[in-house]
Design a protein around this motif. Structure first.
Motif, mmCIF file in Angstrom:
data_model
loop_
_atom_site.group_PDB
_atom_site.id
_atom_site.type_symbol
_atom_site.label_atom_id
_atom_site.label_comp_id
_atom_site.label_asym_id
_atom_site.label_seq_id
_atom_site.Cartn_x
_atom_site.Cartn_y
_atom_site.Cartn_z
ATOM 1 N N GLN A 65 37.794 39.973 75.533
ATOM 2 C CA GLN A 65 37.377 39.650 76.895
ATOM 3 C C GLN A 65 36.765 38.259 76.967
ATOM 4 O O GLN A 65 36.922 37.548 77.971
ATOM 5 C CB GLN A 65 36.381 40.689 77.404
ATOM 6 C CG GLN A 65 35.911 40.427 78.837
ATOM 7 C CD GLN A 65 35.032 41.536 79.395
ATOM 8 O OE1 GLN A 65 35.262 42.705 79.126
ATOM 9 N NE2 GLN A 65 34.024 41.163 80.175
ATOM 10 N N ALA A 66 36.057 37.867 75.898
ATOM 11 C CA ALA A 66 35.429 36.542 75.871
ATOM 12 C C ALA A 66 36.433 35.423 75.634
ATOM 13 O O ALA A 66 36.106 34.244 75.795
ATOM 14 C CB ALA A 66 34.346 36.506 74.789
ATOM 15 N N GLY A 67 37.655 35.787 75.225
ATOM 16 C CA GLY A 67 38.671 34.771 74.979
ATOM 17 C C GLY A 67 38.875 34.432 73.524
ATOM 18 O O GLY A 67 39.619 33.506 73.198
ATOM 19 N N GLY A 68 38.215 35.165 72.620
ATOM 20 C CA GLY A 68 38.399 34.933 71.196
ATOM 21 C C GLY A 68 37.099 34.627 70.489
ATOM 22 O O GLY A 68 36.071 34.324 71.120
ATOM 23 N N ALA A 69 37.126 34.726 69.158
ATOM 24 C CA ALA A 69 35.920 34.554 68.346
ATOM 25 C C ALA A 69 35.273 33.183 68.534
ATOM 26 O O ALA A 69 34.057 33.034 68.406
ATOM 27 C CB ALA A 69 36.251 34.774 66.869
ATOM 28 N N GLU A 70 36.088 32.174 68.849
ATOM 29 C CA GLU A 70 35.542 30.820 68.997
ATOM 30 C C GLU A 70 34.604 30.705 70.193
ATOM 31 O O GLU A 70 33.840 29.727 70.303
ATOM 32 C CB GLU A 70 36.678 29.803 69.113
ATOM 33 C CG GLU A 70 37.537 29.920 70.364
ATOM 34 C CD GLU A 70 38.700 30.900 70.207
ATOM 35 O OE1 GLU A 70 39.646 30.805 71.029
ATOM 36 O OE2 GLU A 70 38.666 31.745 69.291
ATOM 37 N N HIS A 71 34.623 31.677 71.094
ATOM 38 C CA HIS A 71 33.747 31.652 72.268
ATOM 39 C C HIS A 71 32.455 32.446 72.067
ATOM 40 O O HIS A 71 31.668 32.591 73.007
ATOM 41 C CB HIS A 71 34.495 32.203 73.483
ATOM 42 C CG HIS A 71 35.678 31.376 73.893
ATOM 43 N ND1 HIS A 71 35.551 30.163 74.537
ATOM 44 C CD2 HIS A 71 37.014 31.576 73.726
ATOM 45 C CE1 HIS A 71 36.747 29.651 74.761
ATOM 46 N NE2 HIS A 71 37.659 30.497 74.273
ATOM 47 N N ILE A 72 32.248 32.969 70.871
ATOM 48 C CA ILE A 72 31.056 33.779 70.581
ATOM 49 C C ILE A 72 30.074 32.965 69.736
ATOM 50 O O ILE A 72 30.414 32.496 68.640
ATOM 51 C CB ILE A 72 31.436 35.076 69.829
ATOM 52 C CG1 ILE A 72 32.511 35.851 70.598
ATOM 53 C CG2 ILE A 72 30.193 35.929 69.609
ATOM 54 C CD1 ILE A 72 32.121 36.273 71.992
ATOM 55 N N ALA A 73 28.857 32.788 70.250
ATOM 56 C CA ALA A 73 27.835 32.039 69.514
ATOM 57 C C ALA A 73 27.257 32.853 68.366
ATOM 58 O O ALA A 73 26.939 32.307 67.308
ATOM 59 C CB ALA A 73 26.712 31.610 70.461
ATOM 60 N N ALA A 74 27.111 34.160 68.583
ATOM 61 C CA ALA A 74 26.464 34.988 67.560
ATOM 62 C C ALA A 74 26.667 36.456 67.885
ATOM 63 O O ALA A 74 26.964 36.832 69.023
ATOM 64 C CB ALA A 74 24.971 34.679 67.484
ATOM 65 N N ILE A 75 26.488 37.285 66.866
ATOM 66 C CA ILE A 75 26.468 38.741 67.007
ATOM 67 C C ILE A 75 25.056 39.240 66.726
ATOM 68 O O ILE A 75 24.434 38.856 65.733
ATOM 69 C CB ILE A 75 27.456 39.409 66.044
ATOM 70 C CG1 ILE A 75 28.901 39.128 66.472
ATOM 71 C CG2 ILE A 75 27.229 40.930 65.973
ATOM 72 C CD1 ILE A 75 29.943 39.700 65.526
ATOM 73 N N GLY A 76 24.559 40.094 67.613
ATOM 74 C CA GLY A 76 23.317 40.804 67.373
ATOM 75 C C GLY A 76 23.623 42.281 67.171
ATOM 76 O O GLY A 76 24.620 42.792 67.683
ATOM 77 N N ILE A 77 22.782 42.953 66.425
ATOM 78 C CA ILE A 77 22.974 44.377 66.151
ATOM 79 C C ILE A 77 21.673 45.112 66.404
ATOM 80 O O ILE A 77 20.601 44.687 65.945
ATOM 81 C CB ILE A 77 23.417 44.631 64.699
ATOM 82 C CG1 ILE A 77 24.719 43.897 64.390
ATOM 83 C CG2 ILE A 77 23.586 46.131 64.428
ATOM 84 C CD1 ILE A 77 25.153 43.986 62.934
ATOM 85 N N THR A 78 21.763 46.218 67.138
ATOM 86 C CA THR A 78 20.629 47.121 67.280
ATOM 87 C C THR A 78 21.125 48.533 67.014
ATOM 88 O O THR A 78 22.292 48.837 67.246
ATOM 89 C CB THR A 78 19.969 47.000 68.668
ATOM 90 O OG1 THR A 78 18.823 47.859 68.724
ATOM 91 C CG2 THR A 78 20.927 47.353 69.785
ATOM 92 N N ASN A 79 20.256 49.383 66.512
ATOM 93 C CA ASN A 79 20.741 50.647 65.946
ATOM 94 C C ASN A 79 19.725 51.762 66.060
ATOM 95 O O ASN A 79 18.514 51.526 66.153
ATOM 96 C CB ASN A 79 21.077 50.448 64.459
ATOM 97 C CG ASN A 79 19.884 49.937 63.674
ATOM 98 O OD1 ASN A 79 19.508 48.775 63.776
ATOM 99 N ND2 ASN A 79 19.271 50.805 62.885
ATOM 100 N N GLN A 80 20.248 53.002 66.029
ATOM 101 C CA GLN A 80 19.403 54.177 65.866
ATOM 102 C C GLN A 80 18.634 54.008 64.556
ATOM 103 O O GLN A 80 19.209 53.782 63.505
ATOM 104 C CB GLN A 80 20.265 55.436 65.835
ATOM 105 C CG GLN A 80 21.441 55.375 64.869
ATOM 106 C CD GLN A 80 22.092 56.715 64.635
ATOM 107 O OE1 GLN A 80 21.428 57.677 64.261
ATOM 108 N NE2 GLN A 80 23.393 56.791 64.825
ATOM 109 N N ARG A 81 17.332 54.116 64.638
ATOM 110 C CA ARG A 81 16.511 53.876 63.443
ATOM 111 C C ARG A 81 16.446 55.134 62.574
ATOM 112 O O ARG A 81 16.779 56.223 63.008
ATOM 113 C CB ARG A 81 15.094 53.463 63.848
ATOM 114 C CG ARG A 81 15.040 52.255 64.761
ATOM 115 C CD ARG A 81 13.621 51.950 65.195
ATOM 116 N NE ARG A 81 13.003 53.108 65.851
ATOM 117 C CZ ARG A 81 11.729 53.174 66.208
ATOM 118 N NH1 ARG A 81 10.926 52.158 65.973
ATOM 119 N NH2 ARG A 81 11.235 54.236 66.797
ATOM 120 N N GLU A 82 16.012 54.929 61.340
ATOM 121 C CA GLU A 82 15.749 56.011 60.369
ATOM 122 C C GLU A 82 16.995 56.748 59.884
ATOM 123 O O GLU A 82 16.936 57.462 58.885
ATOM 124 C CB GLU A 82 14.740 57.045 60.924
ATOM 125 C CG GLU A 82 13.366 56.494 61.203
ATOM 126 C CD GLU A 82 13.172 56.066 62.635
ATOM 127 O OE1 GLU A 82 12.226 55.296 62.904
ATOM 128 O OE2 GLU A 82 13.966 56.477 63.499
#
Length: 490
Positions: A65-82
């Motif tokens: 949707q963003a047009g490809g990896a070259e248009h992504i500045a960074a990936i963040g991850i958040t997750n179910q803890r424990e």
């Protein structure tokens, strides 16, 4: 600032990837449900391979949707803890089912350690209590009871969900962020402490299995170019509740948020000073920028959205989760019905893993609307119990910022304000967990000079709910709750 941020939000019941602009505006999302396995009473597991495949599919959708990896500045991850994952270092494939945060299989081990007098020093080191909720006791149990983990030898890697995803995304980087590490019972959260020898020995967890601890805005690596058509930096990670606190811009001491998702989790920021609790609340790392750690005081309730899901799927009382609001409004009061939602024990401030849920006050006049209302009211009662515990520890809430799926329920949001006698603020974009991870990733990618600047720029507008309940009615309802709770606590 034209590049986009990708956030992988791996929850208890679904995996989702969201696309954000650098200004915090959500641009799209893709989601896949995650199956939960219940092999026995109190046991909850996930298939980590399913989590990985869902993550790949959702992330690819958003990158396209963003047009490809070259248009992504960074990936963040958040997750179910424990939740704990066990995998093969050479292949990245899981070696066993993941043990989910709700799982209670290590309750007997925790009870034995408490009886042996270990809890006081464990809390001083880790900020946590001896409870099967936390990762370390799950790891210790699995190493004792699952032969395939012993047989794996040096091939075995262990980590929480974000650690596993980073390993798969990068092709072998084994790290965890400080916020997730602080939820394991294995980390010394004081100062710049790391994995603690004594804690690891107590729970039977060899330190060599564990990932390296990093900051929350640290660039830990880049994605394997073969996955998404280009290498994308991964530079924003946090456990879901810390991420939601950041997404609500609760960074200054005393600012408080409550996330009503599968469970309900309330965090109050405490700055760079580690909080101390005499009321069985938890001290946790909120965020680490570089070498500077900030902390929060936390209270956790185990059944919030999962309670409504149980009414829908387990009892068949609801056709949809959203129906609960209309049912609650359809009756003038709870009709004397109270629901203590100890479906997987009681969390803070009681910490009773052995507690069982109870529905009380039923009569022939009671209907499913009263039960649905009692389930929603239980959220305000549990929040009230936590507010009292926070105040006793010297942390008063000036207001409460709420988010998560249940927060979209206007009736529940107003009931919280009424029962807490406190203004409740709900952001118009309630997915604060994903937004917080986007703030971290944007900071890590250098789009903002620091997290405070990112939070100020990326948090949107909010709706406020103010108290409107008669004081005597509030007192009467709370007395009914305390009576119902006392029966469960014995």
């Amino acid at each position: 600032m034209t590049k986009k941020i990708i956030v992988i939000d791996e929850g208890t019941t679904s995996t989702r990837t969201m696309l954000f602009g650098a200004d915090g505006i959500p641009l799209g999302s893709a989601q896949r449900e995650i199956r939960q396995y219940y092999p026995g009473p109190g046991l909850v597991e996930h298939d980590a391979a399913e989590i990985w495949e869902a993550t790949l599919a959702c992330t690819r959708e958003m990158i396209a949707q963003a047009g490809g990896a070259e248009h992504i500045a960074a990936i963040g991850i958040t997750n179910q803890r424990e939740t704990v994952v066990f995998w093969d270092r050479t292949t990245g494939e899981p070696l066993a089912r993941a043990i989910v945060w709700q799982d209670r299989r290590s309750a007997a081990d925790c009870a034995a350690l408490k009886d042996a007098g270990h809890e006081e020093w464990v809390q001083a080191k880790s900020g946590l209590l001896l409870d099967p909720y936390f990762s370390g006791t799950k790891i210790g149990w699995a190493l004792k009871h699952w032969p395939q983990l012993k047989e794996a030898g040096e091939r075995l890697a262990v980590g929480t969900v974000e650690s596993y995803l980073i390993y798969r995304l990068t092709g072998g980087v084994h790290v965890t962020d400080a916020s997730n590490a602080s939820r394991t019972l294995l980390m010394d959260i004081n100062g710049n402490g790391g994995w603690d020898d004594r804690l690891c020995d107590l729970l039977g967890v060899p330190m060599g299995l564990l990932p390296e601890i990093t900051g929350n805005t640290t660039t830990v690596g880049t994605t394997d170019p073969a996955l998404f058509g280009g290498a994308i930096p991964i530079c924003g990670m946090a456990g879901d509740q810390q991420a939601a606190t950041i997404g609500q811009a609760c960074l200054s001491p005393g600012q408080t948020k409550a996330t009503f998702g599968t469970g309900a989790f309330i965090l109050s920021a405490s700055g760079t000073v580690r909080p101390q609790s005499a009321n069985r609340l938890l001290a946790t790392v909120l965020v680490q920028e570089g070498d500077v750690r900030s902390y929060a005081l936390e209270g956790s309730v185990f059944a919030a959205g999962s309670l409504i899901k149980w009414l829908r799927d387990g009892l068949g009382l609801l056709a949809s989760a959203g129906e609960s609001e209309g049912l609650a409004r359809s009756v003038g009061d709870n009709g004397g019905v109270y629901l203590v939602p100890a479906l997987s024990g009681l969390g803070a401030p009681h910490w009773r893993p052995d507690a069982l849920a109870a529905l009380s006050g039923l009569s022939f006049a009671s209907g499913k609307a009263h039960v649905a209302r009692a389930a929603l009211e239980a959220q305000a009662y549990q929040a009230h119990d936590l507010k009292s515990a926070f105040a006793a520890d010297g942390v008063d809430w000036a207001e409460l910022r709420i988010d998560g799926g249940m927060a979209a329920n206007d009736w529940m949001a107003q009931d919280l304000a009424d029962m807490l006698d406190l203004t409740v603020e709900r952001p118009d974009f309630v997915e604060s967990t994903a937004l917080g991870a986007a703030m971290l990733a944007a900071t890590g990618a250098g789009l903002y000079p620091d997290l405070a600047s990112a939070a100020q720029a990326m948090r949107g507008t909010a709706t406020r709910f103010t108290p409107a309940l008669d004081a005597q009615k509030r007192k009467t309802r709370l007395a009914g709750w305390q009576s119902a709770l006392a029966k469960v606590l014995g």
